[in-house]
Design a protein around this motif. Sequence first.
Motif, PDB file in Angstrom:
ATOM      1  N   ILE A 186      28.732 -35.582  57.292  1.00  0.00           N
ATOM      2  CA  ILE A 186      29.866 -35.810  56.386  1.00  0.00           C
ATOM      3  C   ILE A 186      29.399 -35.752  54.932  1.00  0.00           C
ATOM      4  O   ILE A 186      30.038 -35.144  54.063  1.00  0.00           O
ATOM      5  CB  ILE A 186      30.547 -37.163  56.695  1.00  0.00           C
ATOM      6  N   GLN A 187      28.222 -36.411  54.669  1.00  0.00           N
ATOM      7  CA  GLN A 187      27.697 -36.428  53.299  1.00  0.00           C
ATOM      8  C   GLN A 187      27.332 -35.021  52.820  1.00  0.00           C
ATOM      9  O   GLN A 187      27.642 -34.641  51.688  1.00  0.00           O
ATOM     10  CB  GLN A 187      26.465 -37.333  53.247  1.00  0.00           C
ATOM     11  N   ILE A 188      26.689 -34.231  53.690  1.00  0.00           N
ATOM     12  CA  ILE A 188      26.340 -32.852  53.318  1.00  0.00           C
ATOM     13  C   ILE A 188      27.604 -32.045  53.040  1.00  0.00           C
ATOM     14  O   ILE A 188      27.695 -31.266  52.073  1.00  0.00           O
ATOM     15  CB  ILE A 188      25.503 -32.189  54.436  1.00  0.00           C
ATOM     16  N   GLY A 189      28.616 -32.267  53.907  1.00  0.00           N
ATOM     17  CA  GLY A 189      29.888 -31.566  53.714  1.00  0.00           C
ATOM     18  C   GLY A 189      30.541 -31.925  52.389  1.00  0.00           C
ATOM     19  O   GLY A 189      31.041 -31.044  51.668  1.00  0.00           O
ATOM     20  N   LEU A 190      30.537 -33.212  52.042  1.00  0.00           N
ATOM     21  CA  LEU A 190      31.123 -33.657  50.772  1.00  0.00           C
ATOM     22  C   LEU A 190      30.406 -33.012  49.588  1.00  0.00           C
ATOM     23  O   LEU A 190      31.053 -32.555  48.618  1.00  0.00           O
ATOM     24  CB  LEU A 190      31.030 -35.188  50.660  1.00  0.00           C
ATOM     25  N   THR A 191      29.096 -32.939  49.655  1.00  0.00           N
ATOM     26  CA  THR A 191      28.315 -32.360  48.549  1.00  0.00           C
ATOM     27  C   THR A 191      28.647 -30.880  48.363  1.00  0.00           C
ATOM     28  O   THR A 191      28.856 -30.409  47.236  1.00  0.00           O
ATOM     29  CB  THR A 191      26.809 -32.530  48.819  1.00  0.00           C
ATOM     30  N   ILE A 192      28.701 -30.150  49.477  1.00  0.00           N
ATOM     31  CA  ILE A 192      28.982 -28.710  49.389  1.00  0.00           C
ATOM     32  C   ILE A 192      30.410 -28.448  48.915  1.00  0.00           C
ATOM     33  O   ILE A 192      30.671 -27.578  48.056  1.00  0.00           O
ATOM     34  CB  ILE A 192      28.734 -28.037  50.758  1.00  0.00           C
ATOM     35  N   VAL A 193      31.374 -29.205  49.465  1.00  0.00           N
ATOM     36  CA  VAL A 193      32.781 -28.999  49.112  1.00  0.00           C
ATOM     37  C   VAL A 193      33.021 -29.291  47.631  1.00  0.00           C
ATOM     38  O   VAL A 193      33.570 -28.463  46.883  1.00  0.00           O
ATOM     39  CB  VAL A 193      33.700 -29.876  49.997  1.00  0.00           C
ATOM     40  N   PHE A 194      32.601 -30.494  47.184  1.00  0.00           N
ATOM     41  CA  PHE A 194      32.821 -30.852  45.777  1.00  0.00           C
ATOM     42  C   PHE A 194      32.011 -29.968  44.841  1.00  0.00           C
ATOM     43  O   PHE A 194      32.480 -29.589  43.759  1.00  0.00           O
ATOM     44  CB  PHE A 194      32.472 -32.325  45.548  1.00  0.00           C
ATOM     45  N   GLY A 195      30.778 -29.626  45.260  1.00  0.00           N
ATOM     46  CA  GLY A 195      29.958 -28.738  44.438  1.00  0.00           C
ATOM     47  C   GLY A 195      30.597 -27.376  44.272  1.00  0.00           C
ATOM     48  O   GLY A 195      30.606 -26.798  43.166  1.00  0.00           O
ATOM     49  N   SER A 196      31.160 -26.836  45.354  1.00  0.00           N
ATOM     50  CA  SER A 196      31.810 -25.524  45.302  1.00  0.00           C
ATOM     51  C   SER A 196      33.045 -25.566  44.405  1.00  0.00           C
ATOM     52  O   SER A 196      33.292 -24.649  43.612  1.00  0.00           O
ATOM     53  CB  SER A 196      32.208 -25.083  46.722  1.00  0.00           C
ATOM     54  N   ILE A 197      33.837 -26.629  44.573  1.00  0.00           N
ATOM     55  CA  ILE A 197      35.057 -26.755  43.757  1.00  0.00           C
ATOM     56  C   ILE A 197      34.708 -26.803  42.267  1.00  0.00           C
ATOM     57  O   ILE A 197      35.305 -26.114  41.425  1.00  0.00           O
ATOM     58  CB  ILE A 197      35.863 -27.999  44.180  1.00  0.00           C
ATOM     59  N   TRP A 198      33.724 -27.616  41.917  1.00  0.00           N
ATOM     60  CA  TRP A 198      33.373 -27.765  40.499  1.00  0.00           C
ATOM     61  C   TRP A 198      32.655 -26.535  39.954  1.00  0.00           C
ATOM     62  O   TRP A 198      32.748 -26.225  38.770  1.00  0.00           O
ATOM     63  CB  TRP A 198      32.487 -29.007  40.322  1.00  0.00           C
ATOM     64  N   ALA A 199      31.951 -25.817  40.847  1.00  0.00           N
ATOM     65  CA  ALA A 199      31.290 -24.576  40.400  1.00  0.00           C
ATOM     66  C   ALA A 199      32.330 -23.504  40.079  1.00  0.00           C
ATOM     67  O   ALA A 199      32.217 -22.775  39.075  1.00  0.00           O
ATOM     68  CB  ALA A 199      30.327 -24.084  41.477  1.00  0.00           C
ATOM     69  N   VAL A 200      33.346 -23.407  40.940  1.00  0.00           N
ATOM     70  CA  VAL A 200      34.425 -22.442  40.703  1.00  0.00           C
ATOM     71  C   VAL A 200      35.174 -22.798  39.425  1.00  0.00           C
ATOM     72  O   VAL A 200      35.573 -21.919  38.650  1.00  0.00           O
ATOM     73  CB  VAL A 200      35.387 -22.405  41.914  1.00  0.00           C
ATOM     74  N   ALA A 201      35.339 -24.111  39.180  1.00  0.00           N
ATOM     75  CA  ALA A 201      36.048 -24.561  37.984  1.00  0.00           C
ATOM     76  C   ALA A 201      35.194 -24.436  36.728  1.00  0.00           C
ATOM     77  O   ALA A 201      35.682 -24.659  35.613  1.00  0.00           O
ATOM     78  CB  ALA A 201      36.498 -26.013  38.163  1.00  0.00           C
ATOM     79  N   GLY A 202      33.905 -24.079  36.908  1.00  0.00           N
ATOM     80  CA  GLY A 202      33.015 -23.896  35.766  1.00  0.00           C
ATOM     81  C   GLY A 202      32.414 -25.191  35.240  1.00  0.00           C
ATOM     82  O   GLY A 202      31.794 -25.194  34.172  1.00  0.00           O
ATOM     83  N   GLU A 203      32.586 -26.308  35.988  1.00  0.00           N
ATOM     84  CA  GLU A 203      32.061 -27.595  35.516  1.00  0.00           C
ATOM     85  C   GLU A 203      30.549 -27.706  35.744  1.00  0.00           C
ATOM     86  O   GLU A 203      29.867 -28.427  35.011  1.00  0.00           O
ATOM     87  CB  GLU A 203      32.793 -28.747  36.208  1.00  0.00           C
ATOM     88  N   ILE A 204      30.056 -27.035  36.791  1.00  0.00           N
ATOM     89  CA  ILE A 204      28.615 -27.022  37.060  1.00  0.00           C
ATOM     90  C   ILE A 204      28.212 -25.605  37.424  1.00  0.00           C
ATOM     91  O   ILE A 204      29.051 -24.765  37.771  1.00  0.00           O
ATOM     92  CB  ILE A 204      28.207 -27.991  38.201  1.00  0.00           C
ATOM     93  N   SER A 205      26.913 -25.355  37.357  1.00  0.00           N
ATOM     94  CA  SER A 205      26.422 -24.011  37.671  1.00  0.00           C
ATOM     95  C   SER A 205      26.152 -23.865  39.168  1.00  0.00           C
ATOM     96  O   SER A 205      26.029 -24.855  39.904  1.00  0.00           O
ATOM     97  CB  SER A 205      25.127 -23.747  36.896  1.00  0.00           C
ATOM     98  N   LEU A 206      26.068 -22.577  39.589  1.00  0.00           N
ATOM     99  CA  LEU A 206      25.766 -22.289  40.993  1.00  0.00           C
ATOM    100  C   LEU A 206      24.368 -22.801  41.363  1.00  0.00           C
ATOM    101  O   LEU A 206      24.145 -23.313  42.470  1.00  0.00           O
ATOM    102  CB  LEU A 206      25.853 -20.777  41.245  1.00  0.00           C
ATOM    103  N   GLY A 207      23.420 -22.691  40.444  1.00  0.00           N
ATOM    104  CA  GLY A 207      22.062 -23.172  40.700  1.00  0.00           C
ATOM    105  C   GLY A 207      22.027 -24.673  40.925  1.00  0.00           C
ATOM    106  O   GLY A 207      21.263 -25.178  41.763  1.00  0.00           O
TER     107      GLY A 207
END
Length: 572
Positions: A242-263
């Motif tokens: 669940i924790q890994i899923g949360l990290t990937i989901v939120f990371g992807s959302i914020w990366a698409v929104a430009g809040e964080i980088s893909l790296g």
Amino acid sequence: MVTIVSPLIIRTTIDSIIGSEPIGSNFLERLIQYIGGRAYLRKNLWIIGVLLVFIAVLRGILLYFRNTLASKTAENTAKNIRDSLYDQIQRLPYEYHVKAETGDLIQRCTSDVNTIKRFLSIQLVEVAGSLFMLGFVSYTMFKLNVKMTLVSMATMPIIFIFAFIFFSKVKKAFEASDEAEAELTTVLQENLTGVRVVKACANQKYEIEKFDEKNKDYRDKTYKLIQDLALYWGASDFICFIQIGLTIVFGSIWAVAGEISLGTVMAFSTYVNMLLWPIRQMGRTLTDMGKAIVSIGRIEEIFNENIEILNGNNEKPEIKGNIEFENVYFEYEKNTPVIDNISFSVKAGSTVAIIGPTGSGKSSLVYLLARLYDYNRGSILIDGKELKDIDKAWVRKNIGIVLQEPFLYAKTIRDNIKLANPNIQDKKVYESAKIASIHQDIKSFDKGYDTYVGERGVSLSGGQKQRVAIARTIINDCPIVVFDDSLSAVDTETDISIRKALNNRKNKSTTIIISHRISTVSEADEIIVLDNGRIIQRGNHEKLINEKGLYQRLYEIQNSMKDLEEDIKLHA
């Protein structure tokens, strides 16, 4: 520390070398410029690959040295524990060993020590490494992005709480499994020790059923433990995913929104696994720690036992062999006397025989004389000195005891006879063997005195073992020698031969003979008849056979048996 660098390199490569994000570190900026700059590295990404491989190799080398050092430390610790345990067991009093189960002691000295060793060599190192990892990874993650760090740590308090509750509940299951294993070991040890009795009585079926019962109990308790562990691992895996899923989901959302980088997303997906792995492993760590705590507790029970002080500040007088019992009272259990106000004396160089029914207290007198137990009331004097004031080791050095059940080590006959004094000359060995009427038997063996007798002297007959034990005792020329029904397995002629040889020795010892056989005690200077811990008759053979009482009845019964045996031989 080396492990943490790899995700940072991957992040920098994706964001700042392939991408156009600023590097954000003066050190990395200068390092990249030194190598050739971003454009050069973008065309030669294999350099990054080589760097990652180098870091992996370096990590492997460091892990090797860490594990080697940890294993060496754990092995040395286990060795020290085993040495200390063996030393403690050797120093524990006779009373402890009478009550202790051999199989349980073996399990504590082997399985429990190995459990502690495994924890020290694996889990303790993992705990230190995990704490170090958690600290550095958490610091690095917060430096990269606080919001992503909080998301990546969202379920970790739940895992901590779950692991703590699990540990507190499962500890009893560890203890139950450990004790069941100890009972199984005891049954196995008893069966292997008494295998000849089992074979002789055709009792294999009963022994198999007894072992099967203990084996089932051990299996059931261990299976219950495994079920508890499976529940923990299943639940903790579910929370981790669940924790890994949360990290990937939120990371992807914020990366698409430009809040964080893909790296940064890639780095966090690696770091979250680095965080979860030690936390998830905490269940295994707590499991092994639970086992280790139980094992430490079982080992501490041995160390907490009071040892027997053999070499104190007590006296070490010259012992000539005068013995005096004065109103001696002794009990194993409260208000149940085994020796009840007994008084008698033995002159140096004389022979006293003690006879009586089973449970009358004959062997207990020997235990008191050798200070294997201390009497509750009264006094025992040796050459006028109070026995409790004499050094225990000195007492046992000067009192040779031949037990009813002789124990021989898996060594040669020569080594068994020389056990108490390995440097004694072979001439003395032969003399002692002749007195014990075993010399001719030994000479008839293919290897003579170098014959290997096997475990517990299994290759010798009962009478031969007793005579080797007699030779082992008298070789030391102790001023006091006690035969605790130790002539029971030899025939009457050999019995007479041994007693004559003992009487003809130079510097004749004070001899105490405990026996059920009238013929063995008949030539003693004085015979003491015991019953229920009291002296009911005393005197020489001629006096006692003409006096109504227990001795006369034993004499008549044994004479009748002897006449019956002779009649059988005549008519055979």
